[in-house]
Design a protein around this motif. Structure first.
Motif, mmCIF file in Angstrom:
data_model
loop_
_atom_site.group_PDB
_atom_site.id
_atom_site.type_symbol
_atom_site.label_atom_id
_atom_site.label_comp_id
_atom_site.label_asym_id
_atom_site.label_seq_id
_atom_site.Cartn_x
_atom_site.Cartn_y
_atom_site.Cartn_z
ATOM 1 N N GLY A 10 3.134 -6.119 -2.054
ATOM 2 C CA GLY A 10 2.467 -5.281 -3.036
ATOM 3 C C GLY A 10 1.078 -4.895 -2.546
ATOM 4 O O GLY A 10 0.391 -5.705 -1.921
ATOM 5 N N VAL A 11 0.683 -3.652 -2.819
ATOM 6 C CA VAL A 11 -0.634 -3.162 -2.410
ATOM 7 C C VAL A 11 -1.342 -2.618 -3.643
ATOM 8 O O VAL A 11 -0.798 -1.787 -4.371
ATOM 9 N N LEU A 12 -2.571 -3.071 -3.880
ATOM 10 C CA LEU A 12 -3.392 -2.586 -4.988
ATOM 11 C C LEU A 12 -4.590 -1.850 -4.407
ATOM 12 O O LEU A 12 -5.398 -2.440 -3.667
ATOM 13 N N LEU A 13 -4.693 -0.555 -4.732
ATOM 14 C CA LEU A 13 -5.824 0.236 -4.250
ATOM 15 C C LEU A 13 -6.062 1.405 -5.203
ATOM 16 O O LEU A 13 -5.416 1.522 -6.232
ATOM 17 N N ALA A 14 -6.996 2.261 -4.837
ATOM 18 C CA ALA A 14 -7.265 3.472 -5.615
ATOM 19 C C ALA A 14 -7.149 4.680 -4.711
ATOM 20 O O ALA A 14 -7.373 4.594 -3.501
ATOM 21 N N GLN A 15 -6.767 5.806 -5.291
ATOM 22 C CA GLN A 15 -6.719 7.085 -4.598
ATOM 23 C C GLN A 15 -5.912 6.985 -3.288
ATOM 24 O O GLN A 15 -6.417 7.235 -2.207
ATOM 25 N N ALA A 16 -4.654 6.657 -3.420
ATOM 26 C CA ALA A 16 -3.814 6.425 -2.243
ATOM 27 C C ALA A 16 -3.716 7.640 -1.337
ATOM 28 O O ALA A 16 -3.368 7.511 -0.154
ATOM 29 N N GLU A 17 -4.035 8.829 -1.873
ATOM 30 C CA GLU A 17 -3.885 10.043 -1.067
ATOM 31 C C GLU A 17 -5.124 10.353 -0.229
ATOM 32 O O GLU A 17 -5.077 11.247 0.625
ATOM 33 N N LEU A 70 6.919 -10.249 -6.015
ATOM 34 C CA LEU A 70 6.238 -9.964 -4.756
ATOM 35 C C LEU A 70 6.165 -11.203 -3.879
ATOM 36 O O LEU A 70 6.060 -12.327 -4.368
ATOM 37 N N ASP A 71 6.201 -10.978 -2.576
ATOM 38 C CA ASP A 71 6.073 -12.080 -1.617
ATOM 39 C C ASP A 71 4.690 -12.128 -0.988
ATOM 40 O O ASP A 71 4.283 -13.171 -0.468
ATOM 41 N N GLY A 72 3.992 -11.024 -1.012
ATOM 42 C CA GLY A 72 2.643 -10.964 -0.487
ATOM 43 C C GLY A 72 1.887 -9.831 -1.156
ATOM 44 O O GLY A 72 2.492 -8.869 -1.635
ATOM 45 N N VAL A 73 0.551 -9.936 -1.203
ATOM 46 C CA VAL A 73 -0.275 -8.930 -1.865
ATOM 47 C C VAL A 73 -1.447 -8.547 -0.978
ATOM 48 O O VAL A 73 -2.129 -9.417 -0.414
ATOM 49 N N ILE A 74 -1.655 -7.241 -0.857
ATOM 50 C CA ILE A 74 -2.835 -6.684 -0.183
ATOM 51 C C ILE A 74 -3.669 -5.988 -1.243
ATOM 52 O O ILE A 74 -3.159 -5.168 -2.006
ATOM 53 N N ILE A 75 -4.952 -6.303 -1.307
ATOM 54 C CA ILE A 75 -5.848 -5.629 -2.238
ATOM 55 C C ILE A 75 -6.969 -4.966 -1.437
ATOM 56 O O ILE A 75 -7.471 -5.549 -0.470
ATOM 57 N N VAL A 76 -7.315 -3.733 -1.817
ATOM 58 C CA VAL A 76 -8.309 -2.948 -1.068
ATOM 59 C C VAL A 76 -9.446 -2.601 -2.032
ATOM 60 O O VAL A 76 -9.538 -1.468 -2.519
ATOM 61 N N PRO A 77 -10.337 -3.541 -2.323
ATOM 62 C CA PRO A 77 -11.359 -3.349 -3.360
ATOM 63 C C PRO A 77 -12.310 -2.188 -3.095
ATOM 64 O O PRO A 77 -12.781 -1.545 -4.041
ATOM 65 N N ASP A 78 -12.631 -1.913 -1.830
ATOM 66 C CA ASP A 78 -13.620 -0.875 -1.535
ATOM 67 C C ASP A 78 -13.143 0.531 -1.878
ATOM 68 O O ASP A 78 -13.947 1.466 -1.884
ATOM 69 N N THR A 79 -11.854 0.693 -2.160
ATOM 70 C CA THR A 79 -11.367 2.035 -2.514
ATOM 71 C C THR A 79 -11.641 2.385 -3.966
ATOM 72 O O THR A 79 -11.534 3.546 -4.363
ATOM 73 N N PHE A 80 -12.009 1.381 -4.783
ATOM 74 C CA PHE A 80 -12.249 1.620 -6.204
ATOM 75 C C PHE A 80 -13.672 2.122 -6.407
ATOM 76 O O PHE A 80 -14.637 1.448 -6.038
ATOM 77 N N THR A 85 -12.997 -1.737 -12.426
ATOM 78 C CA THR A 85 -11.586 -1.698 -12.058
ATOM 79 C C THR A 85 -11.319 -2.603 -10.857
ATOM 80 O O THR A 85 -10.297 -3.295 -10.812
ATOM 81 N N ALA A 86 -12.229 -2.595 -9.879
ATOM 82 C CA ALA A 86 -12.078 -3.481 -8.717
ATOM 83 C C ALA A 86 -12.056 -4.940 -9.164
ATOM 84 O O ALA A 86 -11.224 -5.734 -8.699
ATOM 85 N N GLU A 87 -12.949 -5.290 -10.076
ATOM 86 C CA GLU A 87 -13.004 -6.668 -10.572
ATOM 87 C C GLU A 87 -11.749 -7.005 -11.369
ATOM 88 O O GLU A 87 -11.231 -8.125 -11.277
ATOM 89 N N PHE A 88 -11.275 -6.041 -12.166
ATOM 90 C CA PHE A 88 -10.053 -6.265 -12.945
ATOM 91 C C PHE A 88 -8.864 -6.527 -12.027
ATOM 92 O O PHE A 88 -8.086 -7.463 -12.243
ATOM 93 N N ALA A 89 -8.704 -5.704 -10.985
ATOM 94 C CA ALA A 89 -7.585 -5.873 -10.057
ATOM 95 C C ALA A 89 -7.657 -7.218 -9.346
ATOM 96 O O ALA A 89 -6.640 -7.911 -9.173
ATOM 97 N N GLU A 90 -8.862 -7.591 -8.943
ATOM 98 C CA GLU A 90 -9.025 -8.873 -8.244
ATOM 99 C C GLU A 90 -8.700 -10.044 -9.165
ATOM 100 O O GLU A 90 -8.006 -10.988 -8.767
ATOM 101 N N VAL A 104 -8.674 -6.326 2.130
ATOM 102 C CA VAL A 104 -8.912 -5.458 3.289
ATOM 103 C C VAL A 104 -10.315 -4.875 3.218
ATOM 104 O O VAL A 104 -10.708 -4.295 2.204
ATOM 105 N N ASP A 105 -11.058 -5.049 4.298
ATOM 106 C CA ASP A 105 -12.394 -4.458 4.466
ATOM 107 C C ASP A 105 -13.376 -4.822 3.363
ATOM 108 O O ASP A 105 -14.310 -4.068 3.074
#
Length: 635
Positions: A10-17, A70-80, A85-90, A104-105
């Protein structure tokens, strides 16, 4: 629970495009596919700071995640862009997921982290200015103070200076914001500094390089003739800028691949072996190399076809928004979303899922999470024809059953359908090969969300109109049509009469209403009136309507030729209904009715009025007969 065929990251980020996210997801998807993982990406579409309702509506997509799948999770806080919202996702990840996780990053407490090598790219860009263009006086336009990316990029600048024997001067480092806002201030600081004017400025990102380049131009400073500039991350805005920005590719793709590699090492209990980062400088005009990066980009990425006016999301010919908001019903709206899905191709499948009661009113809508079951309203595979569904499945499954039935890995992008804090549902884009989102997806999604909000409002306006119309045409006590409804119906009856069609008017009057009110109260009188209304209504057949004229008077109207026998049968059914009521009501009074009817052709307003009066007269005659048999309603 849906049938899970393979492991899922699973990947949690913002603005995937966006460009960085797109490169990152490319690396994540490629490595996940190589290792046999599905990739579920949950993307907050918000690009800028927004109001609380909008923020909650967008971040609601993370409440869809079934972490136990899910078996693994990637979170990309700097995209928020929104810190909340970043704190909520974390917090959500920490609270609900106990498996392999990596940030990530961005360092998030004790969470494992994969950092891209920004320092090497900035070092190479600084080396280029020194070695190829002979620059020895170089300023650094840093990022946000205290941000780890700023520190790493400054490190690359300092390494290059040290390598080439150039003394570091702290006053040549200027704080930025990783955006366009600080260019004017930085240009003013550089030009007003007592230090010798720099030959070049190394910027921490392309957006800062663009803003500085424009600020110099406003002051008559030519780039690169007077001052050379480099950026970092090689975004399209920098490539298309005039002059085009010399930059370097951010190693996001390798960072994404390394994040997957780390999760895999934890899941399989194997040593972590990250891939090596490479530095790719993109030569352009602002460093003095004279390469028109925008022309190079267009030669590689642009093609013309007669369909461009349709396929270009930003085209003036794109009527998506007006088409969606003008849809007359939900099926029409979904059909139009399906049609405009060509604007976010290529994809292998698109799924549109709606909450139960997605159109809820002011106080009964879903503002957090999703309904226990959602409805799949559109499933579109590109190679097939349009497939519309209305299938319910558990939201905990996240995907409909058809999406789980695959032999190979896939990447899924989940995006919220919302307006303010209203959660309508979500959209899922499926790719059967490693792929990132098209760059206009966020704008396309916004149009879809606005289309659903317009449809929701249209539904409620129609409901309100229906309720208002019903209130205007019906009697609030009995639920029968009222006198106003009869007046509106009169025109139709006259039209029938002009065609030679007869109308039957039966007037009904509740006997002894005043005595019931005086002895038992007005609530008792209301019960008696309701009993009359129910009796008349139950006797109505096809082409017959019941009205409460007001007070204790009712009217039953039938269209067609009524014989005396048919009229008598109607009267009998009404009286038997009241007899049954009186036998079981347990009330200290009986409800009785007087009836009078006439059937003729009402081909004018005058004739219709005369027939109503005649029916009323016959009803009065019946009332007098009834009084002779019973002087009161009491039992």
């Amino acid at each position: 629970m849906a049938l899970k065929k393979r492991k899922i990251i699973g990947v949690l980020l913002a603005q995937a495009e966006r460009e960085y996210q797109s490169k990152l997801m490319s690396g994540i998807a490629e490595r996940a596919f190589e290792l046999g993982y599905d990739c579920f990406t949950f993307s907050d579409p918000i690009k800028t700071e927004s109001g609380e309702n909008v923020r909650r509506g967008a971040e609601n997509i993370f409440d869809l995640i079934s972490f136990d799948m899910l078996d693994g999770v990637i979170i990309v806080p700097d995209t928020f862009n929104n810190k909340k919202t970043a704190e909520f996702a974390e917090r959500l990840v920490r609270r609900k997921f106990k498996g392999a996780v990596v940030s990530v990053d961005h360092r998030a407490g004790d969470m494992p982290v994969i950092m891209g090598d920004d320092a090497a790219a900035i070092e190479s860009l600084t080396d280029h200015l020194i070695e190829e263009h002979g620059c020895r006086i170089i300023d650094f336009f840093s990022g946000t103070p205290g941000h780890e990316h700023s520190a790493r990029r400054l490190e690359g600048y300092l390494r290059s200076l040290k390598k080439h024997g150039i003394a570091y001067e702290p006053a040549r480092v200027h704080d930025g914001d990783f955006w366009y806002n600080m260019g004017e201030k930085t240009a003013e600081d550089i030009l007003s500094s007592p230090l010798p004017r720099p030959q070049a400025v190394v910027c921490a990102c392309d957006t800062q390089a663009i803003s500085l380049c424009d600020a110099f131009a406003h002051r008559g400073i030519k780039v690169p003739d007077d001052i050379k500039i480099t950026g970092y991350d090689s975004i399209k805005a920098g490539t298309n800028h005039v002059p085009s920005i010399t930059s370097a590719e951010i190693p996001a793709k390798q960072t994404g691949a390394n994040a997957v590699e780390y999760l895999h090492s934890v899941i399989e209990n194997k040593p972590f072996e990250p891939g090596a980062y490479s530095t790719d400088i993109v030569l352009a005009q602002t460093c003095g190399c004279g390469v028109d990066a925008s022309a190079v980009y267009r030669s590689k990425n642009f093609y013309y076809s007669d369909d461009n006016h349709l396929s270009n999301f930003l085209s003036a010919s794109n009527d998506m928004m007006s088409d969606l908001i003008s849809a007359e019903n939900l099926n029409s709206l979904i059909g139009r979303v399906n049609w405009y899905s060509f604007q976010v191709r290529p994809f292998d499948a698109l799924y549109l899922c709606l909450n139960q009661n997605w159109e809820g009113g002011e106080n009964d809508y879903i503002a957090r999470g999703y309904s226990k079951n959602v409805r799949l309203r559109l499933a579109r595979r590109v190679e097939g024809a349009k497939q519309e569904y209305d299938i319910s499945f558990p939201s905990a499954d996240m995907l409909p059953e058809m999406a789980w039935q695959r032999e190979k890995p896939a990447v899924f992008y989940f995006a919220p359908l919302y307006f303010g804090d209203r959660a309508f549902g979500y959209i899922v884009m499926q790719y059967d090969t490693p792929h990132s989102m098209v760059d206009n997806f966020c704008g396309w999604l916004k149009n879809v969300c606005n289309g659903f909000e317009c449809m929701r409002r249209q539904i409620h306006i129609r409901r309100m109109y229906f309720e208002l119309k019903k209130a205007a045409l019906t009697d609030s006590l009995t639920g029968l049509y009222n006198r106003y409804a009869f007046n509106r119906r009169a025109e139709e009856l006259i039209a029938d009469g002009e065609r030679g069609v007869k109308t039957m008017f039966m007037m009904a009057d509740l006997n002894y209403l005043k005595q019931i009110n005086d002895n038992f109260g007005h609530l008792a009188g209301d019960k008696a009136l309701n009993a009359i209304g129910q009796a008349i209504s139950s006797a109505c057949g096809e082409n017959e309507r019941c009205y409460r004229f007001g007070g204790d008077e009712f009217m039953l109207i039938g269209v067609g030729d009524y014989s005396e026998e048919r009229i008598d049968d109607l009267k009998l059914r009404i009286r038997r209904s009241l007899e049954d009521f009186n036998a079981h009501s347990g009330l200290p009074y009986m409800v009785k009715v007087s009836l009078g009817a006439v059937c003729e052709i009402a081909d004018s307003a005058e004739k219709l009025d005369r027939m109503v009066k005649l029916a009323d007269e016959k009803m009065y005659q019946d009332k007098q007969i009834n009084k002779k048999h019973s002087a009161s309603p009491f039992r």
